[in-house]
Design a protein around this motif. Sequence first.
Motif, PDB file in Angstrom:
ATOM      1  N   ALA A  22     -86.241 -67.709  18.912  1.00  0.00           N
ATOM      2  CA  ALA A  22     -86.395 -67.352  20.325  1.00  0.00           C
ATOM      3  C   ALA A  22     -85.169 -67.781  21.113  1.00  0.00           C
ATOM      4  O   ALA A  22     -84.664 -67.031  21.954  1.00  0.00           O
TER       5      ALA A  22
ATOM      6  N   ALA B  29     -79.499 -62.317  24.758  1.00  0.00           N
ATOM      7  CA  ALA B  29     -79.848 -61.547  25.959  1.00  0.00           C
ATOM      8  C   ALA B  29     -78.918 -61.885  27.117  1.00  0.00           C
ATOM      9  O   ALA B  29     -78.573 -61.026  27.919  1.00  0.00           O
TER      10      ALA B  29
ATOM     11  N   VAL C 188     -91.920 -57.675  30.154  1.00  0.00           N
ATOM     12  CA  VAL C 188     -92.749 -57.593  28.952  1.00  0.00           C
ATOM     13  C   VAL C 188     -93.139 -58.987  28.472  1.00  0.00           C
ATOM     14  O   VAL C 188     -93.844 -59.135  27.501  1.00  0.00           O
TER      15      VAL C 188
ATOM     16  N   ILE D  80     -86.938 -68.324  33.113  1.00  0.00           N
ATOM     17  CA  ILE D  80     -85.894 -67.996  32.131  1.00  0.00           C
ATOM     18  C   ILE D  80     -85.627 -66.488  32.176  1.00  0.00           C
ATOM     19  O   ILE D  80     -84.482 -66.036  32.187  1.00  0.00           O
TER      20      ILE D  80
ATOM     21  N   PHE E  92     -83.845 -65.526  35.432  1.00  0.00           N
ATOM     22  CA  PHE E  92     -82.419 -65.874  35.376  1.00  0.00           C
ATOM     23  C   PHE E  92     -81.652 -64.856  34.526  1.00  0.00           C
ATOM     24  O   PHE E  92     -80.620 -64.329  34.938  1.00  0.00           O
TER      25      PHE E  92
ATOM     26  N   MET F 289     -77.849 -62.511  34.668  1.00  0.00           N
ATOM     27  CA  MET F 289     -77.070 -62.379  33.437  1.00  0.00           C
ATOM     28  C   MET F 289     -77.027 -60.951  32.920  1.00  0.00           C
ATOM     29  O   MET F 289     -76.580 -60.706  31.804  1.00  0.00           O
ATOM     30  N   ARG F 290     -77.511 -59.991  33.711  1.00  0.00           N
ATOM     31  CA  ARG F 290     -77.492 -58.581  33.316  1.00  0.00           C
ATOM     32  C   ARG F 290     -78.096 -58.375  31.937  1.00  0.00           C
ATOM     33  O   ARG F 290     -77.628 -57.552  31.142  1.00  0.00           O
ATOM     34  N   ALA F 291     -79.146 -59.147  31.618  1.00  0.00           N
ATOM     35  CA  ALA F 291     -79.742 -59.056  30.286  1.00  0.00           C
ATOM     36  C   ALA F 291     -80.536 -57.765  30.163  1.00  0.00           C
ATOM     37  O   ALA F 291     -81.037 -57.235  31.146  1.00  0.00           O
ATOM     38  N   ASP F 292     -80.623 -57.243  28.936  1.00  0.00           N
ATOM     39  CA  ASP F 292     -81.580 -56.190  28.640  1.00  0.00           C
ATOM     40  C   ASP F 292     -82.977 -56.810  28.822  1.00  0.00           C
ATOM     41  O   ASP F 292     -83.343 -57.753  28.125  1.00  0.00           O
TER      42      ASP F 292
ATOM     43  N   THR G 203     -85.959 -55.910  28.199  1.00  0.00           N
ATOM     44  CA  THR G 203     -86.893 -55.890  27.077  1.00  0.00           C
ATOM     45  C   THR G 203     -86.562 -57.006  26.091  1.00  0.00           C
ATOM     46  O   THR G 203     -87.449 -57.664  25.568  1.00  0.00           O
ATOM     47  N   ILE G 204     -85.266 -57.229  25.856  1.00  0.00           N
ATOM     48  CA  ILE G 204     -84.879 -58.266  24.898  1.00  0.00           C
ATOM     49  C   ILE G 204     -85.248 -59.645  25.419  1.00  0.00           C
ATOM     50  O   ILE G 204     -85.858 -60.454  24.719  1.00  0.00           O
ATOM     51  N   SER G 205     -84.896 -59.923  26.682  1.00  0.00           N
ATOM     52  CA  SER G 205     -85.188 -61.280  27.153  1.00  0.00           C
ATOM     53  C   SER G 205     -86.698 -61.486  27.262  1.00  0.00           C
ATOM     54  O   SER G 205     -87.198 -62.576  27.003  1.00  0.00           O
TER      55      SER G 205
ATOM     56  N   THR H 173     -88.933 -60.083  25.252  1.00  0.00           N
ATOM     57  CA  THR H 173     -89.389 -60.300  23.884  1.00  0.00           C
ATOM     58  C   THR H 173     -89.057 -61.714  23.423  1.00  0.00           C
ATOM     59  O   THR H 173     -89.854 -62.372  22.755  1.00  0.00           O
ATOM     60  N   ALA H 174     -87.851 -62.175  23.799  1.00  0.00           N
ATOM     61  CA  ALA H 174     -87.466 -63.535  23.429  1.00  0.00           C
ATOM     62  C   ALA H 174     -88.485 -64.533  23.971  1.00  0.00           C
ATOM     63  O   ALA H 174     -88.893 -65.469  23.277  1.00  0.00           O
ATOM     64  N   LEU H 175     -88.932 -64.320  25.220  1.00  0.00           N
ATOM     65  CA  LEU H 175     -89.906 -65.242  25.798  1.00  0.00           C
ATOM     66  C   LEU H 175     -91.246 -65.164  25.063  1.00  0.00           C
ATOM     67  O   LEU H 175     -91.931 -66.178  24.898  1.00  0.00           O
TER      68      LEU H 175
ATOM     69  N   VAL I 173     -91.665 -64.490  21.874  1.00  0.00           N
ATOM     70  CA  VAL I 173     -91.497 -65.246  20.632  1.00  0.00           C
ATOM     71  C   VAL I 173     -91.517 -66.742  20.935  1.00  0.00           C
ATOM     72  O   VAL I 173     -92.170 -67.537  20.260  1.00  0.00           O
ATOM     73  N   LEU I 174     -90.812 -67.113  22.003  1.00  0.00           N
ATOM     74  CA  LEU I 174     -90.735 -68.526  22.380  1.00  0.00           C
ATOM     75  C   LEU I 174     -92.127 -69.090  22.688  1.00  0.00           C
ATOM     76  O   LEU I 174     -92.483 -70.175  22.232  1.00  0.00           O
TER      77      LEU I 174
END
Lengths: 362, 318
Positions: free
Chosen positions: A331, A338, B36, B82, B85, B90-93, B95-97, B99-101, B103-104
């Motif tokens: 993660a 990201a 998401v 998170i 931010f 941070m111009r993050a995708d 969906t990715i960030s 999804t990362a959350l 998983v986290l």
Amino acid sequence: MKQYSSRTISLLAVVLGLLLASLLLVVTGKNPLDMFSALLCSLTGFDLTAPHKGFNLMYPLNWLLNCLPVILTGLSVGFAYRTGMFNIGGEGQFIVGSLAASAVALFIPLPPIIHPIVCVLAGALAGACWAFLPGLLKATRNINEVVICIMMNYIALYFNSWVVRTFLPVDQKTLARTIQFPASASFTPLNFGTSSKFHFGFLVVIVCLLLFWFIIEKTSFGFSLRATGFNKEGARYAGMSTNLNTILSMMIAGAFTGIAGAIVALGVYSYGRIFTGFDNYGFDGISVALIGACKTTGILFGGMLIGLLKAAGTTLQLLGISKEIAQLIQASILIFIAIQYGIVVVLNKIDSRKGKKKEANA
Amino acid sequence: MKLIVEMFPIALMLASPLIITALGGLFSERSGVVNVALDGCMQIGGFTSATVLVLLSAAGVKNAIWWAILAAIVASTVFVSIHAFAAIHMRADQTISGTALNVLAGGLTIYLCEILFNAKSTASFNNGDVFSRVSVPLLKDIPVIGKLFFTGNYPFTYMAYVLVVIVWFVIYKTAFGLRLRSCGEFPQASASMGVSVVKTRWIGVLLSGAFAGLGGAALVLSTQTYFNVGSIHGLGFVAIATLIFGKWNPWGILGAGILFGFSQTLSFYVSSIPMLASIPSELVNMFPYVLTIIVIVLFSGKQVGPKASGEIYDPSKR
């Protein structure tokens, strides 16, 4: 602003992810060095906490075994992502792949070598079918594939247990799985006398890696897929059938994950499973693909890294560290990937400071 | 008919977490950020509420359940920052960030369970301070509606009703709501009118985390006796579906949430409905997820979602 290669960013994300996980271990009163020694043990076969035991081939073989499915699911996510799709339906595709392979293994008698190949193809087909609906709805109705994929995951979970209980021969002792596959269907183990379950399924993974590389990089079909992912309207204007591309890309992605389900069923379990929860291989694939920037070699290395984290789980637990730490590392890596824009900004600042120092010295 | 009346409290109990979480998603998407990570926020909320309730009940603290709910909201809000931010600065995708959350959240909750309770789940909070079913005075005497909606429900259901009204008011009747919606439609235009897109989106995402935390607490505290890895089972994504089916509107979310609540209730009652009793249980369990897909397909024909939702905000773009 200077750009950095995706390799630099992925490496930095991995290092930062490991650092963050170490920090968490320190905060919760564990020793992060234990984590690294567990990772090293899986990687090299040397257990630093018990050096007198020497080299044990089982650990690296188990590491490679864990790499196989995640490389495949990584290829799956990567393939869809290159076309601008987010395949988060890997869990479902994995389950139906495993189901189809089990059905072929149990019902269709075939000679050895041919049997597992047919099982794998059945798994690929099942995975492709399972990914068809999200692709179709995205292409024709512009419905967010993430929600549909997640729903398909849960549908697969219940669908699998219904089919296994109703149509497949269930093992009467446990009632929780099918009977053993015939010997002709299972992959031959390749364990060099250790207790590892590493098997010849790795050949399938190599073929898939080559296929991925060939389709995406070397064919005009792959080019039009990439164009669709890069700029859908532009690709459509250039005469590419972007809707068809979206559906096909999802189905090929599903096929990769279906193969993962098949080789785990044939190589590791040798029986059809009734899933009670997700194996997480599909979600691991997201990390693998993003670490590898959705390129062939990147996915190979990303898969080997995530496989390492998974393989180290048992060793970690012996050292008193929950194996969930592997998920936390994943993660963290994902979060750093990201926010790579921020990483690039920081790197640029460091660079310009270095430049100034050089000027001052000169 | 009698059966439907009987099913109502359970359907509402299962619908409340979905409604509350979807209302959170409404704030985030209306401000222009796709979240998401709602599923992960629900996991954090569910885990925190269960843990705090177990610990405070053991310590004999009064009103432990309210502290548990508050803790869930706070934890989930901190957690979702998170995503805020990454998505805003941070111009993050997104969906990715997100999804990362997710998983986290899955890893972190179980990791903390192992440290706190030495198990893959929290201890049971059933002996602690838990909610009982209550009826609303006055409202319960309204014919039909009173019996169906205001009698014998968990307090979370009434919270969901109240929140629907509050969110509707905030989104459609206040200056803040107008600004929030404008940031999700055409952020550059909002910025030119002096609205801070960054600030508005932060508020939107933080609110989504707070609501999803409450939703997770509602789910775990009213339908389960402990938190484990399967507690949320993808309901955060069903909440996103509720948001889409509800056409990004609080009243629509209320209706959609109740429908999905009913679809989950069916599995408890299917054996007592003669027509459906022969259906295998697996297919009944599958039904809510199938229905979600059908409903999205049927009702998403027109694009009614916020236009700029999910797009990276680039102030220099016109």
